[in-house]
Design a protein around this motif. Structure first.
Motif, PDB file in Angstrom:
ATOM      1  N   GLU A   1      94.422 -19.765  36.888  1.00 21.63           N
ATOM      2  CA  GLU A   1      94.254 -20.365  35.558  1.00 21.63           C
ATOM      3  C   GLU A   1      95.217 -19.754  34.539  1.00 21.63           C
ATOM      4  O   GLU A   1      95.770 -20.465  33.700  1.00 21.63           O
TER       5      GLU A   1
ATOM      6  N   GLU B   1     100.107 -22.327  32.322  1.00 21.26           N
ATOM      7  CA  GLU B   1     101.076 -22.601  31.264  1.00 21.26           C
ATOM      8  C   GLU B   1     102.507 -22.545  31.781  1.00 21.26           C
ATOM      9  O   GLU B   1     103.438 -22.998  31.105  1.00 21.26           O
TER      10      GLU B   1
ATOM     11  N   GLU C   1      95.388 -37.329  32.912  1.00 23.12           N
ATOM     12  CA  GLU C   1      95.269 -37.128  31.464  1.00 23.12           C
ATOM     13  C   GLU C   1      93.819 -36.857  31.076  1.00 23.12           C
ATOM     14  O   GLU C   1      93.546 -36.011  30.203  1.00 23.12           O
TER      15      GLU C   1
ATOM     16  N   GLU D   1      93.050 -33.282  32.061  1.00 23.49           N
ATOM     17  CA  GLU D   1      93.625 -32.345  31.095  1.00 23.49           C
ATOM     18  C   GLU D   1      92.770 -32.265  29.833  1.00 23.49           C
ATOM     19  O   GLU D   1      92.500 -31.170  29.312  1.00 23.49           O
ATOM     20  N   LYS D   2      92.343 -33.416  29.357  1.00 19.75           N
ATOM     21  CA  LYS D   2      91.550 -33.447  28.128  1.00 19.75           C
ATOM     22  C   LYS D   2      90.198 -32.783  28.329  1.00 19.75           C
ATOM     23  O   LYS D   2      89.750 -31.985  27.483  1.00 19.75           O
ATOM     24  N   GLU D   3      89.544 -33.076  29.445  1.00 21.19           N
ATOM     25  CA  GLU D   3      88.222 -32.510  29.717  1.00 21.19           C
ATOM     26  C   GLU D   3      88.267 -30.991  29.872  1.00 21.19           C
ATOM     27  O   GLU D   3      87.300 -30.298  29.558  1.00 21.19           O
ATOM     28  N   ASN D   4      89.397 -30.484  30.377  1.00 18.35           N
ATOM     29  CA  ASN D   4      89.511 -29.052  30.632  1.00 18.35           C
ATOM     30  C   ASN D   4      90.385 -28.322  29.611  1.00 18.35           C
ATOM     31  O   ASN D   4      90.643 -27.128  29.773  1.00 18.35           O
ATOM     32  N   ASN D   5      90.813 -29.059  28.587  1.00 18.73           N
ATOM     33  CA  ASN D   5      91.611 -28.473  27.508  1.00 18.73           C
ATOM     34  C   ASN D   5      92.797 -27.682  28.060  1.00 18.73           C
ATOM     35  O   ASN D   5      93.000 -26.507  27.751  1.00 18.73           O
ATOM     36  N   LEU D   6      93.589 -28.349  28.900  1.00 16.02           N
ATOM     37  CA  LEU D   6      94.756 -27.705  29.486  1.00 16.02           C
ATOM     38  C   LEU D   6      95.893 -28.708  29.637  1.00 16.02           C
ATOM     39  O   LEU D   6      95.700 -29.912  29.449  1.00 16.02           O
ATOM     40  N   LYS D   7      97.054 -28.177  29.956  1.00 18.99           N
ATOM     41  CA  LYS D   7      98.227 -29.014  30.195  1.00 18.99           C
ATOM     42  C   LYS D   7      98.811 -28.637  31.546  1.00 18.99           C
ATOM     43  O   LYS D   7      99.217 -27.487  31.756  1.00 18.99           O
TER      44      LYS D   7
END
Length: 254
Positions: A130, A134, A28, A31-37
């Motif tokens: 990258e 998604e 988590e 994900e937050k540090e790299n702005n991804l899911k």
């Protein structure tokens, strides 16, 4: 019918007694540090195998990072050498990238989330592009250290197939007996049938249909592949490895 043929990697982990998502918080944060899911499939699997000794010799990582970070690190490491040996820079790809603004790197190579490498030799890296992050089940690429840093090639069309290959390579003891040694300590019985005759005889005697198992291309061996199924009544996991047309069977019984 007590035989389950369509196992997923997460189901196999649960059968082996691994279901605690101890790596969830770390993922988590990533994900937050790299702005991804991350895809739920990858997230769930990695959260359970985080620091799991069963995967100590596996071809997957639980600490993820991007290929652009790798390029940056290499550039930083080599700066001093380039200054002292300017004549050696002409053919150095990393030197060329050092002269290109990072925001322009995508004109030459895409960024890949690196998720593993070949443990035995550490010359190949596996990653997800990258732009595909998604997707729930994106393709997995590989890069060999002898090739250009832009020469990423698809090795599995689906992430799920790569993850199944990783876990079945571990459980079939493709290169190491990590699984056998660890699971024995945890109370599992282990049986091995080393040739096709023994394997097919055992499967026939236990009403297991080899043709109903999904094939997963192994990361090791020429055209080698693995299969698996689980007998609920006997609480036994059957892992089969085929290499050079020889079927080897490993049975894990709780």
């Amino acid at each position: 019918m007590s035989i389950k043929y369509d196992l997923t990697a997460v189901e196999i982990l649960k059968l082996l007694g691994y279901s605690n998502p101890i790596g969830k918080e770390n993922l988590e944060i990533f994900e937050k540090e790299n702005n991804l899911k991350l895809s739920s499939y990858l997230f769930e699997f990695l959260s359970v195998v985080y620091n799991n000794p069963l995967f100590a010799t596996a071809d997957i990582w639980t600490s993820l990072y991007f290929s652009y970070d790798d390029i940056e690190e290499r550039i930083e490491d080599d700066k001093e050498y380039w200054e002292e040996n300017p004549d050696d820079c002409a053919e150095d790809e990393y030197f060329k990238f050092s002269k290109i603004p990072k925001e322009k790197w995508s004109d030459y190579v895409l960024n890949y989330l690196q998720i593993g490498s070949d443990y035995s030799a550490d010359v190949v890296v596996f990653g997800i592009c990258e732009k595909d992050l998604e997707l729930e089940n994106p393709p997995v690429y590989m890069l060999h250290e002898a090739n250009s840093i832009s020469d990423w090639k698809i090795i599995y069309n689906k992430l799920s197939d790569y993850i199944m290959a990783v876990i079945l390579d571990v459980l079939s003891c493709a290169n190491y007996y990590t699984a056998k040694n660890l699971l024995r300590k945890e109370g599992w019985n282990f049986y091995e049938y080393s040739d096709s005759r023994e394997t097919k005889s055992f499967l026939s005697n236990n009403d297991i249909d080899l043709s109903k198992m999904n094939k997963y291309l192994s990361l090791y061996g020429e055209n080698a592949f693995c299969l698996c199924c689980y007998d609920n009544e006997k609480q036994s996991l059957f892992v089969i490895r085929n290499e050079k047309d020889n079927y080897k069977l490993l049975v894990y019984q709780s």
